[in-house]
Design an enzyme around this catalytic site. Structure first.
Site, PDB file in Angstrom:
ATOM      1  N   TRP A 130       0.813  -1.282  -0.141  1.00 33.26           N
ATOM      2  CA  TRP A 130      -0.027   0.160   0.119  1.00 33.26           C
ATOM      3  C   TRP A 130       0.806   1.364  -0.031  1.00 33.26           C
ATOM      4  O   TRP A 130       1.765   1.280   0.850  1.00 33.26           O
ATOM      5  CB  TRP A 130      -0.922   0.031   1.214  1.00 33.26           C
ATOM      6  CG  TRP A 130      -1.860   1.240   1.491  1.00 33.26           C
ATOM      7  CD1 TRP A 130      -2.591   1.742   0.289  1.00 33.26           C
ATOM      8  CD2 TRP A 130      -1.993   1.676   2.676  1.00 33.26           C
ATOM      9  NE1 TRP A 130      -3.280   2.833   1.125  1.00 33.26           N
ATOM     10  CE2 TRP A 130      -3.181   2.667   2.433  1.00 33.26           C
ATOM     11  CE3 TRP A 130      -1.589   1.689   3.997  1.00 33.26           C
ATOM     12  CZ2 TRP A 130      -3.471   3.455   3.133  1.00 33.26           C
ATOM     13  CZ3 TRP A 130      -1.994   2.472   4.792  1.00 33.26           C
ATOM     14  CH2 TRP A 130      -3.073   3.478   4.649  1.00 33.26           C
ATOM     15  N   ASP A 211      -0.541  -6.142   9.372  1.00 32.65           N
ATOM     16  CA  ASP A 211      -1.738  -4.847   8.747  1.00 32.65           C
ATOM     17  C   ASP A 211      -2.802  -5.716   8.496  1.00 32.65           C
ATOM     18  O   ASP A 211      -2.915  -6.282   7.308  1.00 32.65           O
ATOM     19  CB  ASP A 211      -0.945  -4.120   7.718  1.00 32.65           C
ATOM     20  CG  ASP A 211      -2.074  -3.100   7.634  1.00 32.65           C
ATOM     21  OD1 ASP A 211      -3.227  -2.894   8.101  1.00 32.65           O
ATOM     22  OD2 ASP A 211      -1.804  -2.317   6.830  1.00 32.65           O
ATOM     23  N   LYS A 246     -13.097  -0.240   6.658  1.00 38.17           N
ATOM     24  CA  LYS A 246     -13.773  -1.127   5.725  1.00 38.17           C
ATOM     25  C   LYS A 246     -14.911  -1.764   6.273  1.00 38.17           C
ATOM     26  O   LYS A 246     -15.761  -2.006   5.579  1.00 38.17           O
ATOM     27  CB  LYS A 246     -12.904  -1.945   4.877  1.00 38.17           C
ATOM     28  CG  LYS A 246     -11.462  -1.265   4.446  1.00 38.17           C
ATOM     29  CD  LYS A 246     -11.300  -0.230   3.517  1.00 38.17           C
ATOM     30  CE  LYS A 246     -10.072   0.526   3.968  1.00 38.17           C
ATOM     31  NZ  LYS A 246      -9.737   1.177   2.482  1.00 38.17           N
TER      32      LYS A 246
HETATM   33  C1  LMR Z   1      -6.800   2.467  -0.517  1.00 35.45           C
HETATM   34  O1  LMR Z   1      -5.743   1.640  -0.278  1.00 35.45           O
HETATM   35  O2  LMR Z   1      -7.389   2.694  -1.341  1.00 35.45           O
HETATM   36  C2  LMR Z   1      -7.405   2.561   0.816  1.00 35.45           C
HETATM   37  O3  LMR Z   1      -6.622   2.077   1.795  1.00 35.45           O
HETATM   38  C3  LMR Z   1      -7.691   4.027   1.256  1.00 35.45           C
HETATM   39  C4  LMR Z   1      -6.401   5.045   1.579  1.00 35.45           C
HETATM   40  O4  LMR Z   1      -6.422   5.796   2.481  1.00 35.45           O
HETATM   41  O5  LMR Z   1      -5.268   4.783   0.711  1.00 35.45           O
END
Ligand code: LMR
Length: 400
Positions: A130, A211, A246
């Site tokens: 992420w 996570d 979520k």
């Molecule tokens: C995402 O990956 O789109 C979500 O977790 C929202 C974010 O804050 O990035």
């Protein structure tokens, strides 16, 4: 003084969200930021959440301070959701919990805690991961190292390469692992792979930082927690960050939890005191409302049942959308195998198209996804599926 500052590039996910919001095309379709959408394309408040909020209005008696750990009731209920009510780490008082401002707050405070232990703490993260993991963890001063995770060509996990790289980690290093519904790839570890990871972490003295932002959106609440529960069984120490964004749809309420697990109750309590001191010096204490909603739901049999039903509907709808997309692409004669989308979990998958093709989807059809081709499957719906499939088919044909 500010005249010397240059603008910083925006986070790619938030930049895409802002771009989508500015788009005035009535056909626009948001497959960018990870937010669940229903068949109408809305992100409604869950019924269990609405009912809990009504109850809270009646029963809340004070807005006084709570302290850096937040609500003890919320923390206990989330610990039970994540680890299971009867998990040995709970019975042995080996878990300390902090209610945090979202999963981001949990990740950052976990990183601050780790950095406070050691000047040279290193954390291994999956490639890809992420986008916000890097600033959240690196910004606290942790050194970031990467392990291979997703093979873009094969559309699968690179498990052997992941394990071979983690073999090179040093005792005391931390390893960030997505508990379920890997963001951005949707490719999750199998149970056998979790067992192999647990054995490697144990043998090498590595400390997992899990996570888990999507519990319940993959395979089921308990199923998605398989890995985290296994590691808690096997390893003396670990950290876990969770989010209610979520699975409770509480995005803007910023509701998360950080768990520290220590080898025994005394070590854990000492670690907790360090964590709470970090929290005090960062934001003092977490906001209350989101956690109060979750506590009200999980503490009430009927509301909890309703929430689980709603979560199941969301999960099953995402699974359905994955199957439907794969089927419709094949029926549209798209000469490329997209069946991997059906094997992946949670909101995200990489379509595996080029940044230029992603751009074409946006320019020609106002379809938004992240440049890496990460799409939020939960942003699709039956009404727009055919539009999406024909737009993708056309872009694949014209820009291959
Ligand atoms: C995402 O990956 O789109 C979500 O977790 C929202 C974010 O804050 O990035």
């Amino acid at each position: 003084m500010f005249e010397a500052l240059n603008p910083l590039p925006q986070d790619p996910i938030l930049a895409m969200m802002a771009r989508y919001q500015r788009d005035e095309d009535p056909r626009k379709l948001d497959l960018g930021i990870g937010v669940y959408k229903d068949e109408q394309g809305n992100t409604p408040i869950m019924q269990a959440v609405q009912k809990a909020e009504q109850l809270l209005l009646l029963k809340e008696t004070t807005k006084s301070y709570m302290g850096p750990a937040g609500s003890a009731g919320f923390n206990r209920l989330i610990a039970e959701l994540v680890f299971g009510k009867k998990h040995q780490v709970i019975k042995d008082n080996r878990v300390i919990s902090a209610q945090t401002p979202g999963g981001c707050g949990a990740l950052r405070m976990g990183a601050e805690f780790l950095r406070g232990l050691n000047d040279t703490s290193r954390i291994w993260v999956s490639t890809p991961t992420w986008a916000n993991h890097l600033p959240l963890l690196g910004g606290a001063g942790l050194e970031i190292a990467e392990y291979p995770y997703y093979d873009y060509a094969e559309k699968t996990l690179q498990f052997d390469a992941m394990m071979a790289t983690l073999e090179k980690a040093s005792a005391g290093d931390f390893v960030l692992i997505h508990g379920c519904c890997h963001n951005p790839s949707g490719a999750d570890l199998s149970r056998e792979q979790w067992q192999a990871v647990a054995a490697l972490l144990e043998r090498k003295g590595l400390i997992p930082f899990i996570d888990m932002a999507y519990q319940g959106l993959g395979d089921g609440l308990a199923e998605d927690a398989y890995g985290v529960r296994l590691l808690a069984d096997r390893l003396p120490e670990m950290l876990v960050a969770t989010s209610c964004s979520k699975n409770f749809g509480l995005y803007r309420e910023r509701t998360g939890t950080l768990f520290l697990i220590g080898a025994n109750a005394e070590h854990t309590a000492n670690a907790g005191s360090q964590l709470f001191s970090k929290i005090r010096s960062h934001y003092s204490m977490p906001p209350s409302h989101g956690a109060a909603i979750v506590e009200t739901i999980l503490g009430d049999y009927k509301l909890s049942h309703l929430w689980q039903q709603e979560l199941q509907e969301m999960r099953e709808r995402i699974q359905y959308l994955r199957r439907s997309l794969v089927r419709k692409l094949a029926n549209a004669g798209v000469d490329r195998d997209f069946s991997f989308i059906q094997q992946q979990y949670g909101m995200f998958s990489f379509l595996g198209i080029t940044p230029e093709q992603v751009e074409q989807l946006r320019i020609k059809y106002s379809i938004y996804m992240i440049e890496s081709s990460r799409m939020n499957v939960a942003g699709l719906n039956d009404k727009r599926m055919d539009d999406f499939v024909s737009a993708l088919a056309e872009v694949l044909q014209q820009h291959s």
